[in-house]
Each structure stands twice: as C-alpha cells, then as structure tokens.
Design an enzyme around this catalytic site. Structure first.
Site, PDB file in Angstrom:
ATOM      1  N   ARG A  18     -38.183  22.023  57.859  1.00  0.00           N
ATOM      2  CA  ARG A  18     -38.944  22.053  56.606  1.00  0.00           C
ATOM      3  C   ARG A  18     -39.899  23.251  56.504  1.00  0.00           C
ATOM      4  O   ARG A  18     -40.466  23.507  55.449  1.00  0.00           O
ATOM      5  CB  ARG A  18     -39.715  20.737  56.429  1.00  0.00           C
ATOM      6  CG  ARG A  18     -38.790  19.610  56.020  1.00  0.00           C
ATOM      7  CD  ARG A  18     -39.539  18.567  55.239  1.00  0.00           C
ATOM      8  NE  ARG A  18     -40.202  17.625  56.118  1.00  0.00           N
ATOM      9  CZ  ARG A  18     -41.361  17.033  55.834  1.00  0.00           C
ATOM     10  NH1 ARG A  18     -42.005  17.324  54.717  1.00  0.00           N
ATOM     11  NH2 ARG A  18     -41.887  16.172  56.666  1.00  0.00           N
ATOM     12  N   GLU A 167     -41.696   1.426  62.411  1.00  0.00           N
ATOM     13  CA  GLU A 167     -41.391   2.648  61.671  1.00  0.00           C
ATOM     14  C   GLU A 167     -41.218   2.312  60.192  1.00  0.00           C
ATOM     15  O   GLU A 167     -40.690   1.248  59.844  1.00  0.00           O
ATOM     16  CB  GLU A 167     -40.117   3.297  62.227  1.00  0.00           C
ATOM     17  CG  GLU A 167     -40.315   3.923  63.599  1.00  0.00           C
ATOM     18  CD  GLU A 167     -41.493   4.878  63.636  1.00  0.00           C
ATOM     19  OE1 GLU A 167     -41.483   5.873  62.903  1.00  0.00           O
ATOM     20  OE2 GLU A 167     -42.450   4.623  64.401  1.00  0.00           O
ATOM     21  N   ASN A 182     -49.513   5.224  62.992  1.00  0.00           N
ATOM     22  CA  ASN A 182     -49.360   5.793  64.327  1.00  0.00           C
ATOM     23  C   ASN A 182     -49.435   7.319  64.237  1.00  0.00           C
ATOM     24  O   ASN A 182     -48.681   7.941  63.507  1.00  0.00           O
ATOM     25  CB  ASN A 182     -47.991   5.363  64.877  1.00  0.00           C
ATOM     26  CG  ASN A 182     -47.653   6.052  66.190  1.00  0.00           C
ATOM     27  OD1 ASN A 182     -48.547   6.428  66.948  1.00  0.00           O
ATOM     28  ND2 ASN A 182     -46.365   6.201  66.466  1.00  0.00           N
ATOM     29  N   ARG A 328     -60.059  47.927  64.397  1.00  0.00           N
ATOM     30  CA  ARG A 328     -58.720  47.606  64.899  1.00  0.00           C
ATOM     31  C   ARG A 328     -58.767  47.484  66.428  1.00  0.00           C
ATOM     32  O   ARG A 328     -59.789  47.755  67.048  1.00  0.00           O
ATOM     33  CB  ARG A 328     -57.745  48.677  64.426  1.00  0.00           C
ATOM     34  CG  ARG A 328     -57.536  48.598  62.901  1.00  0.00           C
ATOM     35  CD  ARG A 328     -56.684  49.725  62.385  1.00  0.00           C
ATOM     36  NE  ARG A 328     -55.442  49.837  63.132  1.00  0.00           N
ATOM     37  CZ  ARG A 328     -54.704  50.947  63.216  1.00  0.00           C
ATOM     38  NH1 ARG A 328     -55.098  52.053  62.590  1.00  0.00           N
ATOM     39  NH2 ARG A 328     -53.601  50.953  63.928  1.00  0.00           N
ATOM     40  N   LYS A 346     -59.999  52.624  65.618  1.00  0.00           N
ATOM     41  CA  LYS A 346     -58.902  52.098  66.429  1.00  0.00           C
ATOM     42  C   LYS A 346     -59.012  52.714  67.810  1.00  0.00           C
ATOM     43  O   LYS A 346     -59.093  53.942  67.919  1.00  0.00           O
ATOM     44  CB  LYS A 346     -57.553  52.457  65.810  1.00  0.00           C
ATOM     45  CG  LYS A 346     -56.381  51.780  66.494  1.00  0.00           C
ATOM     46  CD  LYS A 346     -55.192  52.700  66.692  1.00  0.00           C
ATOM     47  CE  LYS A 346     -55.445  53.667  67.820  1.00  0.00           C
ATOM     48  NZ  LYS A 346     -54.360  54.593  68.099  1.00  0.00           N
ATOM     49  N   TYR A 361     -62.307  57.944  59.780  1.00  0.00           N
ATOM     50  CA  TYR A 361     -61.326  57.363  60.699  1.00  0.00           C
ATOM     51  C   TYR A 361     -61.616  57.844  62.115  1.00  0.00           C
ATOM     52  O   TYR A 361     -61.619  59.052  62.382  1.00  0.00           O
ATOM     53  CB  TYR A 361     -59.887  57.759  60.316  1.00  0.00           C
ATOM     54  CG  TYR A 361     -58.892  57.306  61.361  1.00  0.00           C
ATOM     55  CD1 TYR A 361     -58.707  55.947  61.618  1.00  0.00           C
ATOM     56  CD2 TYR A 361     -58.163  58.218  62.133  1.00  0.00           C
ATOM     57  CE1 TYR A 361     -57.823  55.514  62.599  1.00  0.00           C
ATOM     58  CE2 TYR A 361     -57.275  57.791  63.114  1.00  0.00           C
ATOM     59  CZ  TYR A 361     -57.114  56.436  63.333  1.00  0.00           C
ATOM     60  OH  TYR A 361     -56.256  56.003  64.309  1.00  0.00           O
TER      61      TYR A 361
END
Ligand code: UD1
Ligand code: CA
Length: 416
Positions: A18, A167, A182, A328, A346, A361
């Site tokens: 699912r 059940e 349950n 980062r 980074k 940067y």
C-alpha cells in the site's frame, strides 16, 4: 524489573504494497531514519539478550540496514507470508534458545515506530505481575480492521484481564463494537511459548496463523493474560504514505516538546522539523521554518534564524546562522561565528568569530578566526574534475564579489 532474560523479535516480512513504492516499507524514513531503525533503537534500549528480525525474501536492503544498526541481531526469512504466528515461528532457533531459561519474549512490528520504551516496560511489568501473555492495546475511535481485545472486566489503572483477541474479519457484530484494539505488540513468558505457538491453526477468515490466538490458547491452559492500555498515537502502524505523514507529525510534536523542556526556544514549534539525532544545547533559539536533516549539533546559546536548512553540521556556542542559510554536510561553524543570509557552506570550517554574512558559497574551505568574508564571495572548489581546498587565515578580509579559485591560501591578516 524482572530477572528474566529478554528476547525481542521484530516482524518485518510484510511487503508494504500500500506504500506503492520501490523501496521496502520499513526503509521509508521517519525523522530522517528508516522506520525499522526506530524499532531497532527501541529494542536495543531494552538491552535484550537476543534480538531477531523476520524479513521477507528479496529484502537485501533491509538486511543490510539491520546488520549496520544492530550487528548482533539475527535475521530470519519468512518465505511465505502466512500470518503473524507463522512469522514469529520463522525465528524458531531463537525461540528455542529463549525457552531454555526463564525468559520473556517481546514481539514488535517493523512498521510501528512510535512505541515509547516506558510503555514497553509497562507491558513487561505485566509479566512480573504473573501474566503469561501481555498485550498492548489502545482505544480507537474507528477500530476498523484491528483485532479486538475481549476483556474479563473493565480496565483499571490501564490494565485488565484479557480473555481473547478476535480479528475483525472473524468477529461477531457485538465483538466488532469493541473499541479496545490490539496494537500487535505482545509479551510472552517463554516457558509455554513454543507449545502455544505450535498449537495455533489457520482455520479463520484469512487462512492465516494468527499470533493473537495465543491468548485464548493460553487461557485454555489456565495461564493468565493481561491487556495494557496505551495511547493510540504510540502504536500507529505505517501502511500507506498518509500513515507515514501522520507518524512524522506525531514524532515531530514529541521532539519539539522535548527540546523545549530541555531549554531550547522554538518561536513557532510547529514549523521546525527535527531529525532523530538532532542535538540542541541549552538556550539555543530556533526561529520559524528551520529544517534539520540528520547529523546536526547546535551548541548552547546559538541562534538558528528563520528559513535555514542544516544537515551533518555543527554550530558552535553563541554562533548565529541565517536567516536563509544552508549548512550542508561537513559544515563547522565555530563559537560566536556568523553565517548570514543566502550563504551556503559545504565541507567548510569557520573558526571562532569568523563572519560570512551575505550571499556566499564556502566549499572545501577553512576560514580562520575573526576573518571577514565579504558579500558575494565564492570559493571555486571544483574545476570540473577535482575538488580543491581554500584556506583563509586568521583575521583576513575578503572584499565583496571575490571568486577564490582553489587551491588557494589567503594569509593571516591579508586583504583582498
Ligand atoms: C495485526 C493483528 C491485529 C492488530 C494489528 C495491529 C494478527 C493476527 N493480527 O493485524 O490484531 O490489531 O496487527 O496493526 O496478529 N507480518 C509478517 N509476516 C506475516 C504477517 C505479518 O512479518 O506473515 C508482519 C507485518 O510485516 C507487520 C505485522 O506483522 O509488520 C502485522 O501484520 P499485518 O498483516 O499488518 O497484521 P494485521 O492484519 O494488520
Ligand atoms: Ca497492519
């Protein structure tokens, strides 16, 4: 707590169809950690003598994750999915070892990641009080497909004598009206366990071997069974992506509350997203809309300003990050350092008091103590093939709009 040796079996052979995913269900992340990682952590917190995980065939990625996170866990494959009792019996060698002494078995589900360790301890305590089987139950407003707990009388202090579990598919109309369900989490004394499990048949609506039948079978042998109540949110099972989102919301609400209780200010807690391993020191302030990926540690008194995103990063005492900053992996922001708006770091280190305030940067770089990096600076760390390092020494001043083509070193106190 008891002297009995503890065995934990985690059931994870379900395919999770699912989820409609190429990724096995139990590897979907909750707070940055796979679902089964949360369950393994709960199991390990109980320091069990034996830990086993039952997986389905073709679950190599799941096996690899378990081997990494719980190297002592034994893995068993349930070749055919024939019910929860059948799944537990797939770990028979572990059950036999457990039954040899005075032991107890705890059954957890790989897709039920939110159970608190204190609740598991409460369940185990039911065995101390004489029960042979303990079952964790919850009141569901909509009990739908859950197994129903049939009690001998009303709950008292969150516990009651349990007669049977029915059940949903096999329940009478009257039984279906029961709202106590349950959770699937069960504890057993190991003394009679194998004979109980071997007595379970598959004559039911699903044609499966139900672990839940162990309760009525135990009763028939004169053994006591106890139901223990917990909050529905602890036993939410993840079957579909909507459940995953619901589990994330519950997990985040808990983590935010814990952070605030530990001395962290969250201005708008519902907008902050934490990871399973986020570490926040005392008097840290987190402004609205901040996202923490895995591996972040923020030291005392630091402030993470609005709309920042951090992963595998460390922020030192009293430092300020953001607004609109991105740290980062490999970012180290020293004590009292400042990272301002539209700055990305980074694999870069800022020493104490360094300032990178605007539009910059910093990649594969070391910035010295009290250095000042002007607006629009870029460390050009990548030449298209290799990465190179930039070193900016203590007290250097980099003027606006500088492109520093690595490898390059700017000396102590230098001016660019
Ligand atoms: C089960 C319980 C039900 C309970 C519900 C809670 C039984 C018979 N029923 O029902 O009382 O209310 O959980 O969510 O136990 N699994 C295997 N192999 C199998 C079957 C299941 O490993 O052959 C694993 C699944 O991966 C999952 C867990 O056991 O983690 C529960 O299985 P699932 O099929 O979801 O059980 P339910 O029918 O929902
Ligand atoms: Ca289920």
């Amino acid at each position: 707590m008891s002297e009995r040796s503890l065995t934990v079996i985690i059931l994870a052979a379900g395919e999770g169809s699912r989820m409609r995913s190429a990724l096995p269900k139990v590897l979907h992340p909750l707070a940055g950690r796979p679902l089964i990682g949360h369950v393994l952590a709960q199991a390990l917190a109980l320091a069990p003598e034996r830990l086993a995980v039952v997986v389905g065939p073709h679950m190599d990625e799941v096996r690899a994750l378990i081997a990494a996170e719980a190297p002592d866990a034994r893995l068993f494959t349930q070749a055919e999915r024939r019910g929860t009792a059948h799944a537990v019996l797939a770990a028979r060698p572990v059950l036999e070892a457990a039954a040899a002494g005075e032991g107890e078995l705890l059954v957890l589900y790989g897709d039920t990641p939110l159970v608190r360790v204190e609740t598991l301890q409460r369940l185990r305590a039911a065995l101390d009080d004489g029960a042979h089987v303990g079952v964790l139950g919850f009141e569901a407003p909509d009990p739908a497909g859950y197994g129903r707990l049939i009690l001998a009388g009303p709950m008292q202090d969150g516990q009651a004598t349990l007669l049977a579990i029915r059940e949903a598919r096999d329940a009478s109309e009257e039984e279906r009206a029961i709202r106590l369900c349950n959770s699937g989490v069960m504890a057993f004394r190991t003394a009679h366990l194998l004979s109980l499990l071997d007595a379970i048949g598959d004559e039911n609506a699903a044609g499966e071997f139900y672990l839940t039948d162990a309760v009525a079978l135990a009763r028939a042998q004169g053994l006591d069974c106890t139901a223990i109540a917990c909050a529905e949110e602890e036993v939410l099972g993840v079957n579909a992506r909507t459940d995953l989102a619901a589990a994330e919301a519950i997990w985040q609400a808990r983590a935010r509350r814990q952070a605030m209780e530990a001395g962290v200010t969250l201005t708008a807690p519902e907008t902050v997203f934490l990871s399973f391993d986020t570490e926040l020191g005392t008097d840290v302030t987190i402004e609205p809309h901040v996202v923490f990926g895995p591996g972040v540690r923020v030291k005392a008194g630091a402030c993470i300003r609005a709309f920042s995103h951090l992963e595998e990063a460390e922020v030192g005492e009293g430092a300020t990050v953001g607004p609109y900053a991105r740290l980062r992996p490999g970012s180290r922001v020293g004590p009292g350092a400042r990272v301002g708006n539209f700055v990305e770091i980074k694999n870069g280190t800022l020493a104490e008091g360094a300032k990178v305030n605007h539009l910059t940067y910093i990649g594969d770089a070391e910035i010295g103590r009290d250095a000042n990096i002007g607006a629009g600076t870029i460390t050009c760390n990548y030449d298209g093939v290799f990465k190179h390092k930039t070193v900016i020494e203590e007290g250097a001043f980099i003027g606006s709009n500088s492109a520093l083509v690595a490898p390059v070193t700017i000396g102590k106190g230098a001016y660019v």
